[in-house]
Design an enzyme around this catalytic site. Structure first.
Site, PDB file in Angstrom:
ATOM      1  N   ASP A 522      15.203   7.626  44.959  1.00 40.63           N
ATOM      2  CA  ASP A 522      16.181   7.603  46.044  1.00 40.63           C
ATOM      3  C   ASP A 522      15.721   8.502  47.190  1.00 40.63           C
ATOM      4  OD1 ASP A 522      17.264  10.372  45.686  1.00 40.63           O
ATOM      5  OD2 ASP A 522      17.856   9.582  43.726  1.00 40.63           O
ATOM      6  N   GLU A 595     -15.667   0.424  30.759  1.00 39.90           N
ATOM      7  CA  GLU A 595     -14.390   0.810  31.384  1.00 39.90           C
ATOM      8  C   GLU A 595     -14.618   1.844  32.482  1.00 39.90           C
ATOM      9  OE1 GLU A 595     -11.455  -0.016  27.545  1.00 39.90           O
ATOM     10  OE2 GLU A 595     -12.346   1.971  27.805  1.00 39.90           O
TER      11      GLU A 595
END
Ligand code: DGJ
Length: 713
Positions: A522, A595
């Site tokens: 928020d 990776e």
């Protein structure tokens, strides 16, 4: 500009107009909000439909009083008079709730001034501000309504109640914004969710009656976000009118949309008044948080861009304008099971994949080896780790160092765990969640005590970043310190007090917010912390939805996103995380060579383009995973020389015609994509040709660059 002429207020700038008028009853009527009006016709501004209750007086039909608030668009809804729509304010004095505010005076230039520690829209030019003062019809209580026009299409609203009576009043409802509009089949878009599934796009038809979206968790919460949109029936991402609403607040909010039988619509935005009753002594006042109203007649992408700009320029802390460091977080790799040596190994390995900021998450303090212990006792667990050594080693490796805290919480095994310190009802069995209870942050002494403890624990540790977590909501709401109806609001003020205090003690840190993932996404939190952990869900497919939904109201640079060890291949995870702050969260010592190579490739992309294109560029949604089989979005930098596009297909796709039309490019620039050259207008009108076979849930990322030689026509 703000004008007041013949009883009409007109607030306008290049893009929007907002018109109000004072009627003969002293009621402030709402007349218009939307696209800028070049002029207006007073006669046509009747905010009520022709609503004539006629009575036969024996000779003829008469209408003794043609004014009914219930069918009038007003700026302030009264309570217990004849406005039957949801009220804007309710004040009680001596058991009497009837509330009715009438226009008294106005001031051009007035704005509610919040202290630095209370979230608000900052860095404003004060010129286009208006303060209207209304008075209660019977009691000496003032209502100050504040309107500030900001940039092209933003209006900030808030309100303050001042008790000028000789007695106490109880404020039972205080909406930051009431907006009455004709009901024209608008659609509502809001963002409900849950833990690990936050901010789903949800579009609904509105019908007669009341639709309420709210939080009662003591925080804005996972279940609904304070941000919502009203759009015209046929508005799309790139066409049509729409308006958005948000509240600069982190506690219980309430958004109401009421469609009346007379086809009027009232929108209320503010603090949730369930269990809200705030006592004001003579001379005291209450300021409601600011609500933000944005308008666009160019569709939802434009509305989002307005919200993004507003947050970047006027909500986030000034210092956050710097580039985001590539962050590594220990949580998903190590949990609370680590030692100095294992963390040093993590740091060295994570450096190899480009980490710039290493964060030691939960588990560094007290007896915190699992989630049953330690919260509330903020002392470094020296038996487990040498925190100073870790932080210094981190800096020696050329990385910044960050740490995790969860100040609002307490476990049963710490000395703070006493009834008088808790939000918990003393008559009820204690209901733990994640084995913890909530400290009473409505009590400033507790806030300051925890802040002091944490500052003390970290006083010799060179920290560059703090992750502020909050892992349960408020339940069994009771405080030994604060009256029941004031707990929720004072609790939020306590949280703000903590954050403000923390930033004063550590002025140079980057603060990240988190509440079990995105449970406090928020504007109140963004005022202090420029990034928020978007969700605990890091599976790339689910994350796509979460970030897509979040993008309607919040910029990508606020969405903390990591490539994690959760299921899915690293490549897809990196692509989704790239459209957020970008970081890592796994055991780096287990990464394979392949990776590491993948992550290095993304790291190169990150260093070259992330700041320019993702953090500071313009974002466009291209295809919604909520409404189609594809999720696609893109960012273009300011000079329009570079765009990065993400495409994700949810189902296995055969090779059939499939073109992805881009947005926001310069139509005359020649761009390179996959070793071929295309003009901007080609890419925006014909699109990227993706007519090939795709495995289910495959994610693709495309870099579109302006050609260097002879690029621009
Ligand atoms: C919940 C957060 O969302 C996680 O990222 C992690 O910080 C844990 N809390 C730690 O307890």
């Amino acid at each position: 500009m703000i004008t007041f002429d013949s009883g009409l207020f007109h607030l306008y700038n290049k893009e929007i107009s907002y018109v109000m008028g004072v009627n003969s009853h002293g009621v402030l009527e709402h007349l218009y909000f939307g696209k800028k009006l070049s002029g207006f016709h007073r006669k046509n501004f009747i905010s009520s439909p022709d609503y004539n209750f006629q009575f036969f007086d024996g000779k003829e039909f008469v209408n003794p009083d043609p004014f009914y608030e219930n069918v009038t668009q007003t700026e302030v809804g009264s309570f217990l008079r004849n406005d039957l729509k949801p009220a804007s304010f309710i004040l009680e004095q001596d058991g009497d709730d009837l509330t009715d505010f009438r226009f008294a005076e106005y001031r051009i230039g007035g704005r509610n001034l919040y202290g630095e520690g209370i979230p608000h829209v900052r860095r404003l030019d004060q010129e286009d501000a208006l303060e209207i003062i209304c008075k209660d019809a019977r009691r000496n209580v003032e209502l100050h309504l504040f309107y500030t026009l900001l940039e092209e299409n933003v209006l900030i609203r808030s309100a303050k109640i001042v008790n000028r009576t000789d007695g106490e009043i109880v404020l039972k409802r205080a909406m930051s914004l009431t907006l009455d509009l004709p009901f024209e089949e608008q659609r509502l878009i809001h963002f409900p969710g849950q833990w690990a599934n936050e901010r789903n796009f949800c579009k609904e038809e509105l019908a007669f009656g009341l639709k309420t979206m709210y939080s009662l968790e003591g925080r804005s919460g996972h279940l609904e976000n304070p941000f919502f949109i009203l759009q015209s029936r046929d508005t799309t991402e790139d066409w049509g009118s729409c308006m958005s609403f948000n509240l600069v607040y982190s506690g219980n909010f309430k958004n109401e949309i009421f469609v009346s039988s007379f086809r009027g619509m009232r929108v209320n935005v503010g603090i949730n008044d369930d269990n809200f009753s705030f006592r004001l002594k003579p001379g005291e006042s209450f300021s409601a948080p600011e609500a933000i109203l944005c308008f666009s007649d160019r569709g939802l992408n434009d509305l989002s861009a307005t919200n993004h700009r507003l947050i970047q320029r006027h909500i986030l802390p000034e210092k956050s304008q710097m580039r985001k460091p590539l962050l590594f977080n220990s949580w998903e790799g190590a949990g609370m099971d680590f030692s100095t040596e294992s963390i040093l190994r993590y740091m060295k390995k994570s450096k190899k994949i480009g980490t710039e900021l290493f964060v030691l998450d939960d588990g560094w303090f007290s007896s915190r080896n699992d989630d049953r212990h330690g919260l509330g006792d903020w002392t470094v667990n020296r038996k487990k780790i040498d925190l100073k050594k870790i932080a210094d080693a981190c800096h020696e490796l050329g990385m910044k160092f960050g740490i995790w805290i969860e100040p609002e919480m307490v476990n049963a095994d710490t000395s703070l765990f006493r009834d008088e310190n808790l939000i918990a009802h003393p008559d009820l069995e204690k209901r733990f969640s994640r084995n913890q209870l909530v400290l009473d942050f409505s009590n400033e002494a507790i806030v300051d005590g925890v802040l002091h403890q944490i500052a003390d624990a970290l006083k010799d540790i060179p920290v560059d970043y703090i992750k502020y977590d909050m892992n349960r909501y408020l339940g069994d709401v009771f405080s030994f310190h604060t009256a029941q109806g004031e707990i929720f609001h004072r609790y939020v003020l306590g949280v703000y007090r903590f954050m403000d205090g923390l930033l004063k003690i550590f002025p140079d840190i980057l603060l990240e917010n988190c509440a079990s993932g995105g449970g406090r996404f928020d504007l109140g939190m963004l005022y202090f912390s420029p990034q928020i952990w978007c969700s605990d869900e890091t599976d790339p497919v689910r994350r796509l939805y979460i970030q897509y939904g979040t993008s309607y109201g919040y910029p990508l640079q606020t969405m903390a996103s990591h490539v994690s060890k959760a299921k899915g291949i690293y490549e897809s995870k990196a692509m989704i995380a790239f459209f957020g702050t970008y970081g890592y969260e796994m055991n780096p010592t287990l990464l394979t060579k392949e990776e590491i190579e993948i992550l290095r490739k993304f790291n190169r992309l990150y260093r070259l383009y992330h700041e320019d294109v993702i953090e500071n560029g313009r974002f466009y949604r291209l295809s919604s995973p909520f409404e189609s089989d594809f999720g696609a979005f893109m960012c273009v930098n300011d000079s329009k020389s570079t765009a990065i596009v993400l495409f994700h297909n949810l189902r296995k796709e055969t090779n059939q015609y499939r073109f992805l039309k881009l947005k926001g490019l310069n139509k005359n620039i020649r761009y390179r994509w996959r070793d071929e050259i295309f003009t901007g207008d080609y890419l925006m009108n014909v699109g990227l040709n993706l007519s090939y076979f795709m495995e289910q849930n495959s994610t693709q990322i495309f870099l579109i660059r302006k050609t260097v030689k002879g690029g621009e026509k």
